[in-house]
Design an enzyme around this catalytic site. Structure first.
Site, PDB file in Angstrom:
ATOM      1  N   SER A 136       0.867  -1.177   0.000  1.00 30.16           N
ATOM      2  CA  SER A 136       0.000   0.000   0.000  1.00 30.16           C
ATOM      3  C   SER A 136       0.901   1.223   0.000  1.00 30.16           C
ATOM      4  O   SER A 136       2.087   1.127   0.349  1.00 30.16           O
ATOM      5  CB  SER A 136      -0.847  -0.006   1.282  1.00 30.16           C
ATOM      6  OG  SER A 136      -1.433   1.260   1.516  1.00 30.16           O
ATOM      7  N   TYR A 182      -1.910  -0.437  10.463  1.00 38.80           N
ATOM      8  CA  TYR A 182      -1.964  -0.673   9.011  1.00 38.80           C
ATOM      9  C   TYR A 182      -0.655  -0.236   8.353  1.00 38.80           C
ATOM     10  O   TYR A 182      -0.092  -0.953   7.524  1.00 38.80           O
ATOM     11  CB  TYR A 182      -3.152   0.088   8.422  1.00 38.80           C
ATOM     12  CG  TYR A 182      -3.423  -0.233   6.972  1.00 38.80           C
ATOM     13  CD1 TYR A 182      -4.044  -1.423   6.604  1.00 38.80           C
ATOM     14  CD2 TYR A 182      -3.056   0.665   5.960  1.00 38.80           C
ATOM     15  CE1 TYR A 182      -4.297  -1.721   5.264  1.00 38.80           C
ATOM     16  CE2 TYR A 182      -3.309   0.376   4.623  1.00 38.80           C
ATOM     17  CZ  TYR A 182      -3.928  -0.814   4.285  1.00 38.80           C
ATOM     18  OH  TYR A 182      -4.171  -1.098   2.957  1.00 38.80           O
TER      19      TYR A 182
END
Ligand code: ADP
Length: 265
Positions: free
Chosen positions: A155, A168
């Site tokens: 990501s 995350y």
């Protein structure tokens, strides 16, 4: 169509015959779009998701467009489940040419001091442990074959921090670490390992972001700032996945590719 001329370098021994791709998180978003595009490119698909109904729907869409595949319900964070989907792939098709190691979860937006350890564990369990377990068991198969291409979903949060998303962010930095570690260990064994870094993608996961932000009381100054002016369609990530899965990317390993509409500029 997924087969190509023999590569010049030893980095990718050319497999012959119809190719097989395993895709985790295949029930939604990037995983579904990539399953369909890989199928179009000639791969037989082993679709994996813990959500059986969405996973089966991906398989139905795939067959509707003339593709071939199977669905395996599995939790990527459980080793016995990972062994089961890898075995299903080799039992059914005898090989794994490409592996899109993609299943992931998004955390609740929270300042680090408010983040429960259980939430931290949940995110790391799927995003890091799941990615590791997929690598471990697919690499065994690919090592024995002497070829293969693996794509991990990292990501833009693997490249820099996402505010109020510490778990995350940490998990996606770890996915990039695992990508590089696997790439360096297997570069001489005919296996390539690369990572894609989506920014904002128009999926169920990102559609939930505004609500999640409201619930957490966090209103960021600028999010999302896709400089291109919109979220990505999952097919725009799938194009990169197909490229990395096939021989066109034969000189790429350990690469970390942002497909983010300028988010990290
Ligand atoms: P994106 O496509 O942006 O990565 P989505 O939330 O749309 O995000 O897709 C993630 C997919 O991963 C979903 O289909 C979800 O069911 C799946 N998934 C999440 N956690 C697991 C898990 N532990 N095991 C298997 N699949 C999972």
């Amino acid at each position: 169509e997924a087969t190509a001329p023999a590569p010049k370098a030893d980095i990718l021994a050319k497999p012959s015959g119809a190719q097989v791709a395993v895709v985790t998180g295949a029930g939604s978003g990037i995983g579904r779009a990539s399953s369909l595009k890989l199928s179009e490119a000639g791969f037989k698909i082993v679709a994996v998701d813990f959500n059986a109904s969405t996973g089966e729907e991906t398989l139905r869409l795939l067959r509707e467009q003339g593709g071939e595949g199977i669905f395996v319900q599995a939790d990527v964070s459980k080793e016995e489940d990972v062994e089961r989907y890898v075995k299903a792939a080799t039992d059914e098709y005898g090989r794994i040419d490409a592996f899109f190691n993609n299943a992931g979860v998004l955390q609740k937006f929270k300042l680090l001091e408010n983040l429960e350890a259980s939430e931290f564990d949940r995110i790391l369990n799927v995003n890091v442990r799941g990615t590791f377990l997929g690598l471990k068991h697919v690499l065994k198969v690919m090592h024995a074959q002497g070829y293969g291409s693996i794509i991990n979903t990292a990501s833009t949060a693997g490249l820099r921090a996402e505010h109020s998303m510490s778990a995350y962010t940490a998990s996606k930095h770890a996915v990039i670490g695992l990508t590089k570690a696997a790439a360096i260990e297997y570069v001489k064994k005919g296996i390539r390992v690369n990572a894609i870094c989506p920014g904002g993608v128009d999926t169920a996961l990102t559609q939930a972001v505004p609500t999640m932000m409201q619930e957490s009381g966090y209103v960021p100054e600028e999010f999302p700032n896709m400089r291109i002016g919109r979220f990505a369609d999952p097919t725009e990530l799938a194009e990169m996945v197909v490229f990395l899965a096939g021989h066109g990317s034969s000189y790429m390993t350990g690469s970390v590719i942002a497909v983010d509409g300028g988010l990290t500029l």
